[in-house]
Design a protein around this motif. Structure first.
Motif, mmCIF file in Angstrom:
data_model
loop_
_atom_site.group_PDB
_atom_site.id
_atom_site.type_symbol
_atom_site.label_atom_id
_atom_site.label_comp_id
_atom_site.label_asym_id
_atom_site.label_seq_id
_atom_site.Cartn_x
_atom_site.Cartn_y
_atom_site.Cartn_z
ATOM 1 N N SER A 166 -6.014 -4.973 -2.806
ATOM 2 C CA SER A 166 -7.271 -4.267 -3.042
ATOM 3 C C SER A 166 -7.036 -2.779 -3.248
ATOM 4 O O SER A 166 -7.788 -2.116 -3.963
ATOM 5 N N SER A 167 -6.012 -2.244 -2.616
ATOM 6 C CA SER A 167 -5.610 -0.866 -2.900
ATOM 7 C C SER A 167 -4.102 -0.765 -3.101
ATOM 8 O O SER A 167 -3.624 0.144 -3.768
ATOM 9 N N GLY A 168 -3.362 -1.697 -2.531
ATOM 10 C CA GLY A 168 -1.918 -1.720 -2.755
ATOM 11 C C GLY A 168 -1.577 -2.134 -4.175
ATOM 12 O O GLY A 168 -2.412 -2.671 -4.909
ATOM 13 N N ARG A 169 -0.342 -1.899 -4.528
ATOM 14 C CA ARG A 169 0.119 -2.232 -5.873
ATOM 15 C C ARG A 169 1.443 -2.985 -5.786
ATOM 16 O O ARG A 169 2.383 -2.521 -5.134
ATOM 17 N N ARG A 170 1.494 -4.106 -6.446
ATOM 18 C CA ARG A 170 2.703 -4.917 -6.437
ATOM 19 C C ARG A 170 3.911 -4.109 -6.907
ATOM 20 O O ARG A 170 5.025 -4.278 -6.396
ATOM 21 N N VAL B 8 8.177 -0.572 3.998
ATOM 22 C CA VAL B 8 9.006 -1.674 3.497
ATOM 23 C C VAL B 8 10.342 -1.135 2.986
ATOM 24 O O VAL B 8 11.408 -1.695 3.280
ATOM 25 N N ASP B 9 10.302 -0.056 2.220
ATOM 26 C CA ASP B 9 11.551 0.553 1.739
ATOM 27 C C ASP B 9 12.506 0.821 2.897
ATOM 28 O O ASP B 9 13.705 0.507 2.837
ATOM 29 N N GLY C 11 1.974 11.984 0.030
ATOM 30 C CA GLY C 11 3.289 11.768 -0.557
ATOM 31 C C GLY C 11 3.200 10.833 -1.747
ATOM 32 O O GLY C 11 2.112 10.410 -2.153
ATOM 33 N N PRO C 12 4.332 10.492 -2.349
ATOM 34 C CA PRO C 12 4.345 9.576 -3.488
ATOM 35 C C PRO C 12 3.630 8.272 -3.171
ATOM 36 O O PRO C 12 3.720 7.740 -2.067
ATOM 37 N N SER D 60 0.829 -1.206 0.000
ATOM 38 C CA SER D 60 0.000 0.000 0.000
ATOM 39 C C SER D 60 0.865 1.258 0.000
ATOM 40 O O SER D 60 2.100 1.201 0.027
ATOM 41 N N PHE D 61 0.208 2.402 0.002
ATOM 42 C CA PHE D 61 0.886 3.698 0.046
ATOM 43 C C PHE D 61 1.872 3.774 1.216
ATOM 44 O O PHE D 61 3.103 3.812 1.030
ATOM 45 N N ILE D 62 1.373 3.766 2.440
ATOM 46 C CA ILE D 62 2.260 3.864 3.603
ATOM 47 C C ILE D 62 3.066 2.574 3.764
ATOM 48 O O ILE D 62 4.271 2.605 4.030
#
Length: 352
Positions: free
Chosen positions: A50-54, A33-34, A201-202, A26-28
């Motif tokens: 569902s809202s996150g992106r691989r 993870v980074d 943010g991004p 997800s966004f946050i």
């Protein structure tokens, strides 16, 4: 665990830790993870996308730094497998979106009550040392936040009986906090809750106000629509600060204490809109729609406890963070696609 054993679970050496990030695409979650990968942690991500992106964590998956599982944490077999062998659980996953989503999708947000309880119970059974819970400014009583002219800063102690959280989303977050405190009081887990205030943010979706305003400006919307009167006051907090505060809470808090993670900058919605248009070189006439979801009119965090417990406070001022976010958005998005999907994105969390 005894009190001394709980204190011993404070984490500083991430290279020795196996970490689970729920909702880590997800966004946050992906920014967290980074940061954890950068600290050398061994990271597992479970996200139903569902809202996150691989693609938010694709490089980490490809490098082997992250073990990724696309799965639904509302399934008991999934959550038990996810927590197995982990030292620290960052529970970021939630059915959540921006103000339009949490106002209009109450039943969906209520599923967080089930999700949080399952994750906490599974973490304890797996022998995890600590759970760090992504809570929210929505736990604060709404009736305190009605006057945008009041110089109000929300202190953690204002969340107390009689409770009055913001919608089912806020109640679920509050129940999550109280549940974790009970786990700590009974010596069953170490934990920390972090109350996020209006992240941006991004990678942030357009269901959040700042991103919606950037999208409206990108597509040349005129008149430029603002939900509410525009007087709503927020302390928009850059995702890098949200993540840093989250990790510091994991390192310093063991007893389930909840701490605000947000700036103390007070910015109204209309001031934000003006800054967005000015930086993007656009002009537009504002039109206000008080019938749309707005949330409280005065929500800004107090940072006294954050400074005391974490020895830190957010560092990115809003104007700097906003401009870098606009730069990212313009580079990462196609105007015609934004125009096609914007109305859907304002109140939904799934991809159009």
């Amino acid at each position: 665990m005894t009190g001394e054993e709980l204190r011993s679970t404070t984490v500083h050496d991430w290279k020795s830790k196996h970490v689970l990030v729920t909702g880590g695409a997800s966004f946050i979650g992906s920014h967290l993870v980074d940061a954890l990968v950068g600290r050398g942690a061994r990271v597992r991500v479970v996200d139903n996308l569902s809202s996150g992106r691989r693609e938010n964590i694709a490089d980490h998956i490809a490098s082997g730094a992250v073990e990724f599982r696309e799965a639904d944490l509302l399934r008991s077999d999934v959550v038990d497998a996810a927590t197995a062998g982990t030292d620290v659980v960052f529970h970021i996953a939630a059915d959540h979106g921006g103000r339009g989503y949490i106002d209009l999708h109450q039943v969906a947000c209520s599923t967080n009550l089930v999700l949080d309880g399952m994750v906490f119970r599974s973490a304890e059974r797996a022998g995890a040392e600590k759970v760090v819970f992504a809570s929210s400014g929505c736990v604060y009583p709404e009736h305190l936040q009605n006057d945008p002219g009041e110089l109000l800063y929300l202190t953690e102690g204002l969340v107390a009986p009689p409770y009055a959280a913001d919608n089912l989303y806020g109640w679920a977050k509050l129940m999550g906090e109280l549940t974790l405190r009970a786990y700590c009081a009974e010596g069953r887990l170490a934990a920390a809750s972090v109350r996020y205030f209006t992240a941006y943010g991004p990678r942030c979706p357009e269901s959040h106000a700042v991103m919606a305003m950037i999208a409206r400006a990108m597509t040349g919307q005129d008149p430029f629509e603002i939900w509410g009167t525009g007087e709503q006051v927020r302390n928009w907090t850059h995702v890098q600060d949200i993540v840093e505060g989250t990790i510091r809470a994991a390192e310093e808090i063991h007893d389930g204490t909840a701490v605000n993670i947000g700036t103390m900058e007070r910015t109204s919605v209309v001031e934000c809109a003006r800054e967005v248009l000015a930086y993007m070189g656009r002009e537009a006439r504002f039109v206000f729609d008080p019938s749309k979801p707005t949330g409280p009119y005065n929500r800004v965090s107090d940072l006294t406890l954050c400074r005391e417990l974490l020895g830190w406070e957010p560092e990115i001022d809003f104007k700097t963070g906003l401009r870098s976010t606009i730069d990212w958005y313009l580079e990462a998005h196609d105007e015609s696609e934004v125009r096609r999907t914007l109305e859907f994105a304002l109140t939904e969390r799934r991809h159009a």
